[in-house]
Write an enzyme that holds these catalytic residues in place. Structure first.
Site, short mmCIF file in Angstrom:
data_model
loop_
_atom_site.label_atom_id
_atom_site.label_comp_id
_atom_site.label_asym_id
_atom_site.label_seq_id
_atom_site.Cartn_x
_atom_site.Cartn_y
_atom_site.Cartn_z
N ASP A 69 0.87 -1.18 0.00
CA ASP A 69 0.00 0.00 0.00
C ASP A 69 0.90 1.22 0.00
OD1 ASP A 69 -2.57 1.14 -0.06
OD2 ASP A 69 -2.38 1.74 2.02
N PHE A 152 2.82 7.63 -13.18
CA PHE A 152 1.37 7.65 -12.94
C PHE A 152 1.11 8.50 -11.69
CE2 PHE A 152 0.78 4.91 -9.15
CZ PHE A 152 2.05 4.39 -9.04
P1 IMP Z 1 -1.77 2.03 -4.31
O1 IMP Z 1 -0.78 1.67 -3.28
O2 IMP Z 1 -1.46 1.38 -5.63
O3 IMP Z 1 -3.19 1.83 -3.85
O4 IMP Z 1 -1.59 3.60 -4.59
C1 IMP Z 1 -2.27 4.59 -3.88
C2 IMP Z 1 -2.24 5.91 -4.62
O5 IMP Z 1 -1.06 6.61 -4.20
C3 IMP Z 1 -2.15 5.80 -6.12
O6 IMP Z 1 -3.42 5.75 -6.70
C4 IMP Z 1 -1.44 7.09 -6.49
O7 IMP Z 1 -2.36 8.14 -6.53
C5 IMP Z 1 -0.51 7.30 -5.30
N1 IMP Z 1 0.82 6.74 -5.57
C6 IMP Z 1 1.39 5.65 -4.99
N2 IMP Z 1 2.62 5.42 -5.49
C7 IMP Z 1 2.82 6.38 -6.42
C8 IMP Z 1 3.90 6.65 -7.31
O8 IMP Z 1 4.93 5.97 -7.37
N3 IMP Z 1 3.73 7.73 -8.11
C9 IMP Z 1 2.62 8.51 -8.10
N4 IMP Z 1 1.58 8.28 -7.32
C10 IMP Z 1 1.68 7.21 -6.48
#
Ligand code: IMP
Length: 194
Positions: A69, A152
């Site tokens: 996460d 992203f």
């Molecule tokens: P998850 O851990 O994939 O649920 O990511 C949670 C949210 O944090 C993502 O939807 C992004 O908005 C943001 N996020 C997490 N890691 C990154 C990254 O490496 N670059 C940009 N946004 C990130």
């Protein structure tokens, strides 16, 4: 040893497969086990959410499972959006809308320090319930306007001093070297190999 990565994100699976290429660990994706039941990410920390997802996957499949996460914590916003990074601008918002909301909130504060950090927690849970969580971070600055088209999420706003550019302007391999996720994954790989 077979290890299940409980994520629907193919980029994350590819990244970890590369890091595990020389090890004796065979990485399985959720597709390899016929899909995983959805898990609500309602924890108050990255570690709690990662653990919840990994535990559910291990219980469902009987394989040791890992889950991650991650999110962005902005100093001037008291650590927001934090665990709510994905839903910061509502459940169906786009990356662009989330970035616009972030710029709007910071603009309202006027002249403030724009320091921030990306955080990533990765949990490993064995079917017998034993578990370990690693966490790492990458610090940077939130720009006043987006720059770059790669990556992203919040990448176009996240300027990394060591790179001299945003994550969205950096080569993927450079981002992996410095990113919160790359660092946490390398910690995990060391643990798995030891
Ligand atoms: P998850 O851990 O994939 O649920 O990511 C949670 C949210 O944090 C993502 O939807 C992004 O908005 C943001 N996020 C997490 N890691 C990154 C990254 O490496 N670059 C940009 N946004 C990130």
């Amino acid at each position: 040893m077979k290890l299940l990565f409980a994520t629907a994100n193919a980029n994350k699976v590819r990244e970890l497969k590369q890091l595990l290429a020389k090890s004796a660990i065979e990485l399985l994706s959720s597709d390899d086990v016929g899909g995983l039941a959805p898990v609500e990410e309602d924890g108050t920390s990255f570690a709690e959410n990662a653990l919840k997802k990994a535990r559910a996957a291990a219980e469902q499949t009987g394989y040791p499972a890992i889950a991650d996460d991650s999110g962005l914590q902005v100093d001037a916003l008291g650590g927001r959006p934090g665990v709510h990074s994905a839903r910061y601008a509502g459940p169906n918002a786009t990356d662009q809308q989330r970035n616009e909301k972030l710029l709007g909130e910071l603009a309202e504060l006027g002249e403030v320090e724009r320091g921030a950090r990306f955080v990533c927690a990765i949990a490993l849970v064995y079917p017998d319930g034993r578990h370990v969580v690693v966490e790492d971070e990458c610090r940077g600055q939130i720009l006043e306007a987006p720059a770059g088209t790669g990556g992203f999420g919040y990448d176009p706003l996240f300027f990394v001093p060591e790179l001299g550019c945003t994550f969205a302007e950096a080569e993927a391999s450079l981002k992996n070297q410095l990113s919160h996720r790359g660092r946490a994954l390398r910690q995990l790989v060391k643990l798995l190999e030891s």
